[in-house]
Each structure stands twice: as C-alpha cells, then as structure tokens.
Design an enzyme around this catalytic site. Structure first.
Site, PDB file in Angstrom:
ATOM      1  N   HIS A  90     -14.371  11.053  16.716  1.00  0.00           N
ATOM      2  CA  HIS A  90     -13.085  11.258  15.781  1.00  0.00           C
ATOM      3  C   HIS A  90     -12.984  12.987  16.119  1.00  0.00           C
ATOM      4  CE1 HIS A  90     -15.732  14.057  12.753  1.00  0.00           C
ATOM      5  NE2 HIS A  90     -16.610  13.921  13.803  1.00  0.00           N
ATOM      6  N   CYS A  94     -16.709  21.132  16.828  1.00  0.00           N
ATOM      7  CA  CYS A  94     -16.453  19.570  16.460  1.00  0.00           C
ATOM      8  C   CYS A  94     -15.280  18.863  16.542  1.00  0.00           C
ATOM      9  CB  CYS A  94     -17.045  19.544  14.834  1.00  0.00           C
ATOM     10  SG  CYS A  94     -18.312  19.193  14.676  1.00  0.00           S
ATOM     11  N   HIS A 113     -15.036  13.642  20.044  1.00  0.00           N
ATOM     12  CA  HIS A 113     -17.175  13.465  19.932  1.00  0.00           C
ATOM     13  C   HIS A 113     -17.400  12.453  19.511  1.00  0.00           C
ATOM     14  CE1 HIS A 113     -16.220  16.096  16.215  1.00  0.00           C
ATOM     15  NE2 HIS A 113     -18.108  15.949  16.450  1.00  0.00           N
ATOM     16  N   HIS A 128     -20.318   9.681  16.769  1.00  0.00           N
ATOM     17  CA  HIS A 128     -21.412   9.951  16.267  1.00  0.00           C
ATOM     18  C   HIS A 128     -22.222   8.186  15.549  1.00  0.00           C
ATOM     19  CE1 HIS A 128     -21.444  14.065  14.917  1.00  0.00           C
ATOM     20  NE2 HIS A 128     -20.339  13.679  14.474  1.00  0.00           N
ATOM     21  N   ASP A 133     -16.885   0.988  12.600  1.00  0.00           N
ATOM     22  CA  ASP A 133     -16.942   0.543  14.079  1.00  0.00           C
ATOM     23  C   ASP A 133     -16.724   0.734  15.014  1.00  0.00           C
ATOM     24  OD1 ASP A 133     -20.009   0.659  15.080  1.00  0.00           O
ATOM     25  OD2 ASP A 133     -20.121  -2.005  14.754  1.00  0.00           O
ATOM     26  N   HIS A 134     -16.883   1.615  16.068  1.00  0.00           N
ATOM     27  CA  HIS A 134     -16.820   2.053  18.006  1.00  0.00           C
ATOM     28  C   HIS A 134     -15.309   2.021  17.504  1.00  0.00           C
ATOM     29  CE1 HIS A 134     -20.461   0.073  18.510  1.00  0.00           C
ATOM     30  NE2 HIS A 134     -20.201   0.862  19.842  1.00  0.00           N
ATOM     31  N   GLU A 137     -24.568  12.049   8.735  1.00  0.00           N
ATOM     32  CA  GLU A 137     -23.548  12.021  10.375  1.00  0.00           C
ATOM     33  C   GLU A 137     -24.625  12.367  11.277  1.00  0.00           C
ATOM     34  OE1 GLU A 137     -19.733  14.313  10.963  1.00  0.00           O
ATOM     35  OE2 GLU A 137     -21.490  16.469  11.078  1.00  0.00           O
TER      36      GLU A 137
END
Length: 138
Positions: A16, A35, A39, A41, A79-80, A124
């Site tokens: 994100h 941020c 990037h 997480h 996810d991903h 996070e």
C-alpha cells in the site's frame, strides 16, 4: 453462564501507499513519511467474538464459520494485493491501520452471528497495532 471471548489470528501480505487526496505531494510526504512511498507489510488480523458457551459443544463460537467468513470477506480480497489500488472495496480509503481495522469490521460483521463480533485488530508491524470495536455511543 457468562459470555466468553475468543480471539482468532490470521495473516496476509499486501502492499500500500499512504496518501490523502486532500493533501499535496509535499504534505503527504511530510505527514506519512516513508509510508508515502509504495511498500508492503506482513499483516496479522485478530478477530474477537463473544458468546455464551454451548453446553453441548463446550464452545462459544463456531470456528469453522469464523474461519470461512474471514477467508472470504477479508483474506481473499486483500492477500497479495495493493490495498491502495487494486481492492475495489477500499477505493477512496486511506489504507492506514486504523481505516483497515474499521473496513474489515464492516466487511466481517454481516457474515457473523449478530452481536458476536467485539474486536478487529490489524497488526501492521511489531510496533503498530490498531483495534476497532465497532461504533460506540460514547
């Protein structure tokens, strides 16, 4: 018998970029720091349910129902993926941990028994955790 709380933990990985359309590039860079750049997480999501222990099963919640709901309404869509670009349900949402916790609650609550959801936490990083407990009247 009193109500019991159960917390289940799930994982997903996603990218994100934190940016507000209300701010200039310079303001976004100042407010969000690193941020503001794209990037990712490895997130952990904790879901807490409350319920009465069923004397026949000894359980306060149907874990299979919870796991299926979390997989379908939270994990599969995010996810991903790029949370700030490829998840339609997050269009227009600044993907801070606070906003993700609130969004995940809104997605998950209708898929669970009424009144059972008491907490959604988005972890996070080792230093950043965000909890949402639904709308309060306080």
């Amino acid at each position: 018998m009193s109500a019991l709380r159960l917390t289940r933990s799930y994982h997903f990985s996603a990218g994100h970029r934190l940016a507000s359309p209300a701010l200039s590039d310079a303001e976004n860079a100042r407010v969000y720091g690193p941020c503001y750049r794209q990037h990712g997480h490895n997130y952990r999501v904790e879901v807490t349910l409350a319920g009465r222990v069923d004397p026949a099963t000894g359980m306060a919640a149907d874990l299979a129902l919870l796991d299926t709901a979390v997989k379908r309404v939270i994990l599969e869509p995010v996810d991903h993926h790029d949370l700030s670009g490829t998840v339609p349900a997050l269009d227009g949402v600044i993907t801070t941990g606070e906003n993700l916790a609130r969004a995940f609650w809104q997605w998950l609550e209708p898929a669970l028994p009424p009144g059972s959801l008491t907490r959604v936490a988005v972890i996070e990083t080792d230093n950043n955790a965000f909890e949402y407990h639904g709308e309060t009247t306080r």
